[in-house]
Scaffold this motif. Sequence first.
Motif, PDB file in Angstrom:
ATOM      1  N   PRO A   1       0.805  -1.222   0.000  1.00  0.00           N
ATOM      2  CA  PRO A   1       0.000   0.000   0.000  1.00  0.00           C
ATOM      3  C   PRO A   1       0.845   1.281   0.000  1.00  0.00           C
ATOM      4  N   ALA A   2       2.081   1.192   0.507  1.00  0.00           N
ATOM      5  CA  ALA A   2       2.934   2.391   0.495  1.00  0.00           C
ATOM      6  C   ALA A   2       3.336   2.710  -0.939  1.00  0.00           C
ATOM      7  N   VAL A   3       3.598   1.667  -1.724  1.00  0.00           N
ATOM      8  CA  VAL A   3       3.974   1.880  -3.130  1.00  0.00           C
ATOM      9  C   VAL A   3       2.768   2.402  -3.923  1.00  0.00           C
ATOM     10  N   VAL A   4       1.579   1.861  -3.633  1.00  0.00           N
ATOM     11  CA  VAL A   4       0.379   2.356  -4.311  1.00  0.00           C
ATOM     12  C   VAL A   4       0.163   3.838  -3.965  1.00  0.00           C
ATOM     13  N   ALA A   5       0.339   4.186  -2.689  1.00  0.00           N
ATOM     14  CA  ALA A   5       0.175   5.592  -2.278  1.00  0.00           C
ATOM     15  C   ALA A   5       1.235   6.476  -2.946  1.00  0.00           C
ATOM     16  N   LEU A   6       2.445   5.944  -3.052  1.00  0.00           N
ATOM     17  CA  LEU A   6       3.524   6.673  -3.727  1.00  0.00           C
ATOM     18  C   LEU A   6       3.125   6.990  -5.171  1.00  0.00           C
ATOM     19  N   ILE A   7       2.548   6.012  -5.852  1.00  0.00           N
ATOM     20  CA  ILE A   7       2.123   6.209  -7.246  1.00  0.00           C
ATOM     21  C   ILE A   7       0.984   7.229  -7.304  1.00  0.00           C
TER      22      ILE A   7
END
Lengths: 147, 427
Positions: free
Chosen positions: B142-148
């Motif tokens: 989810p951190a990578v999704v939020a980053l995107i």
Amino acid sequence: MERIEKETTYQETRKVEKGDFAAAGQISASYKNMLKRLGVDSKVVRRLAIASYEAEINLAIHTFGGSMTITVYPDHIVLVVKDTGPGIADIGLAMQEGYSTASEQVRMLGFGAGMGLPNMKRCSDTFEITSELGIGTTIEMGFLLTP
Amino acid sequence: MDKKQIYHSVKLEKDKCVGCTTCLKRCPMECIRVRNGKASILYELCIDCGVCVRICPHNAKVAQTDPINEIFRYKHRIALPAPTLYGQFRNVTSVDHVLSALLSLGFSDVFEVARAADIVSATMRELLKTTTARPLISSACPAVVALIQVRFPELLPNVANVLSPKEVAGKMAKEEYSREHNVPIEEIGAFFITPCPAKMASIHSGRSGYVDGAIAIQDIYGLLSSQLRQPVSEKIRKKRHASWQGVNWATYGGECASLHRSNTLSVDGIHNVIYALEEIENGKLDDLEFFEGSACEGGCVGGPLVFENAFVAQNTVRKLVERMREEDGDLPPALPAPRDDILTDPCAPRDTLKLSDNIAEAISMMERIDELTKTFKGLDCGSCGSPTCRTLAEDIVLGYAKEVDCVFKLKEKVEQLARQMVDLTNL
């Protein structure tokens, strides 16, 4: 980095040295960040990022060095890529996909696929290229911003 | 998505913060500022990656998770253990011991998130056949999704519209439990046993609503390890288990490995992930089939809320996977079928980077930021409370900071004043 004052335009010019592969990609990365901060539509940001990355690589591979100037207006962006030679003998040929004059050494680095100029044209809304042997090449790309 | 609706797990304990620049300098989103001697988070940019939680030398950065007592708000309580949990116990002989130990904490049932990961893998394999997006980007971290969402909105169409394994686990666990015990879904609470704050944040920001809370691995580690010697309960023994491929999701590369494709890339560590996403954005990785990014180094075993060292945990998981592989065979006996009820809507961008809604205004702000940046020394020392000279310039233009927050500027000003004093006394 130099800049000229003008009302509601943002401009920056950066130099690219011949053969400087290590720094390749830095300018397009900084453009991306700047344009996102300005609130430019992400689709335009991506197109400009690809075009400017290709331009940056081209300057490092094919030229004696040059500069890139980006000017952001409220409704469009102009990117001018200028080098100091050697110039392109046959622009028509250079614009063909897959045509490249890159050396074996450059190809070993994963560049020189002959997609640089066609990619720039594909990603920009307007594309003009002028070149003179022994003098250099200038490419002017325009990108429209939809409000 | 409205900014205010986003829940964040990462918080500051003000009393413990000494106002040092450790978190300031390491935050990948440059969203921490030290003002009035205390750190503060610009939440509109925060992706709950937990880097600051991990590195704060004073333990002032904390991740809010649910206390174990929360589970008793529900009549029926299901634990959803991340496969990372299995890597926390060096001498554990089987997954069943860990699952049994969870029951003794008060859970009515357990559902392995690794089992859901098997289904996500199957669904992803199917999606890779039908979608043209390349590379397809994993939606698991989810951190990578939020980053995107914040920094790479143009890549959002590439993010797989598949629920993450914890959501799938919550959904399946509740459906199965409700059917088997004939109880209404509303009476069932599903709690994820989490290695990281990003998963807590994504649960409480509610994309799916199948998971009701998240309990940090480190909060229950002690309780669990004291129960591990107990014999495995009959109930657990009879359960359907995850395959070794699902368990393998705990370490980075596990998801890619489950897709049976050759041209995939897995990258761990949030700064490395940012670099890879830049490459994807530049169109340099268009031939790649699948991209798996984990914010934490080593994958989920490296999460900020785990107990065991990431490398040791990685080894423990590897050994467990090898043992399961010997039992299961190379391909798990019955590969689960893909499911289309775990597909979800694409996520929306978090449009928080822009300086102003008006582009002309943003352009002139950018001019002033450039102007100001040039007047600073460029040391990026962080003493002003902003992570870099450039962010200080941005903060000043946005009205959050003053020029004299820069110690060098302050020194200049004091010198100037001192000279004026001398000039005055010489009159």
